[in-house]
Design a protein around this motif. Sequence first.
Motif, short mmCIF file in Angstrom:
data_model
loop_
_atom_site.label_atom_id
_atom_site.label_comp_id
_atom_site.label_asym_id
_atom_site.label_seq_id
_atom_site.Cartn_x
_atom_site.Cartn_y
_atom_site.Cartn_z
N THR A 411 0.85 -1.19 0.00
CA THR A 411 0.00 0.00 0.00
C THR A 411 0.89 1.24 0.00
N PRO A 412 0.71 2.17 -0.95
CA PRO A 412 1.66 3.29 -1.10
C PRO A 412 1.74 4.22 0.10
N ASN A 413 0.60 4.53 0.73
CA ASN A 413 0.59 5.51 1.81
C ASN A 413 -0.12 4.93 3.03
N ILE A 414 0.50 5.07 4.21
CA ILE A 414 -0.06 4.51 5.44
C ILE A 414 0.09 5.52 6.56
N ASP A 415 -1.00 5.79 7.27
CA ASP A 415 -0.95 6.67 8.43
C ASP A 415 -1.69 6.03 9.60
N THR A 416 -1.16 6.24 10.80
CA THR A 416 -1.83 5.82 12.02
C THR A 416 -2.19 7.06 12.83
N VAL A 417 -3.47 7.13 13.23
CA VAL A 417 -3.95 8.29 13.98
C VAL A 417 -4.61 7.82 15.28
N ALA A 418 -5.08 8.80 16.06
CA ALA A 418 -5.56 8.49 17.41
C ALA A 418 -6.87 7.71 17.41
N ASP A 419 -7.82 8.11 16.56
CA ASP A 419 -9.13 7.47 16.57
C ASP A 419 -9.82 7.70 15.23
N TYR A 420 -11.04 7.17 15.10
CA TYR A 420 -11.72 7.27 13.79
C TYR A 420 -12.09 8.71 13.44
N ARG A 421 -12.28 9.54 14.43
CA ARG A 421 -12.59 10.95 14.15
C ARG A 421 -11.39 11.63 13.48
#
Length: 480
Positions: A411-421
């Motif tokens: 997958t070219p771009n991957i980000d991890t964030v705090a929550d679905y919002r």
Amino acid sequence: MNIKPIKPKLYQGDPVDLKGKSVLVIGLGMSGQSAAELCVQQGARVTVMDAKSAEELPNVMQRFAGMKITYKLNTTSIDPTAFHLIVRSPAIDNNHPVLIAARAAKIHIWSEIELAFRLSPAPVIAVTGTNGKGTTTTLIARGLEANGITVHLVGNIGTEFASKVPNIKPEDVVVLEVSAAQLQNSPGLAPATGVLTNINPEHSNLYDWDEYVRLKGQLLKHNTVDSLTVVSLDDVTSSDLAAKTPGRLLFTSMSGALPAGLEGVFLDDGQVVVRLANQEQTLFPKERIMALGALPNTLPAIAVLLSWGVPLDTVATAVATFPGREHVTEYVATHQGVDYYNDAKATNVDSTAHALDAIEGRSVVLISGGEDNKGVIFARLSRGLRDKVHHLITFGPTAEQLVSFANIAGTPNIDTVADYRAAITLAQQVATPGQTVLFSPGTYSPHLTDVDDLGRPVDYIGRGDYFKARIQALTAQKEG
């Protein structure tokens, strides 16, 4: 096409007379409430039991006001031998100590579905499976209603079967969506027509694979030569189960024409085709299906409706005008060339994989992740992560697993964030014209601890509504 409709014969189990009988209902969710109310209406002496206190169940106390009911609240213990019958709500563990003791004492334990089925005078069309059963159930109901039949749409789809029993007439039809938990303690459930959409690994925290398959097969336990079963030929587990039971078999397939000698509905060269009673006819091109990704779940509905005597043109209109179910690959809006789809009801990986398969000709910004309490297997997303997803935005305890599979898939771009919002906010920022943003968690809950402003747990409906509100606000800004 001259199709002879089926003439359902009813198996209702042993006669049920609850008058004067002592009945215990365990669990006071909506299912338990409806079961208790029905038992009171049948003249039973009803006791209700729940681990919560009366103060925690104000709506229940209000609903039962004036009814002759004995309350055993704020407890998990009671002597089951004092009762002729126990009705278990699906949220109650089947290995609850009271139920274990009841089985040892040979006390009948029924689900709310079983109770309602035994007391309902109308034939039942029942749909089960891991994914897609809600769409299939809804379409069957729509098609029957369009043909002038009074339909009662009940079960896992949201309305308790027991709540409808007093209003059901013999000439009506009950269309029932039934889950694995509802099939537990349903020993006499015998639909005139049973539908198996598919059987994939799910709820591994509750059942091992063999038990899960056995529960789904429970739907066909009482099949006779007069029964009708609709099953996907593409799903080996389901078709193997159906092949072992008596009655008429109709198959569906997304993989081309059915083998010679088999009846059913299939997709062939982009056309939906029906083969029944040694006759074959093309219905319409697959593009006539309005709801994105609904085609696999539309085919069994078509098979059921035609077999129940609904005319071809009525069936075609019903499925072609079906907009889809809310929160299931639901189109929300297009903003600056980006399509936004709400798939909040995707609480397992197969649902997310199905949604990705349904998106054609556009790369995807996928919002997925959350908290796993069902033994999720993210490997089934590998093809979609490789072929469809341009940008994965993930969150929650499962983020690490998803990132790992996305990296393997390339997958070219991957980000991890705090929550679905936060994921929704980022998706709006990174999506470019020609792409599709798909909100499809693929897990039971984005966070089991997630609550709204009033401290209430946020279910898939709340998450889907939040996503839609954010996107609709975005489009409103443009219009303003």
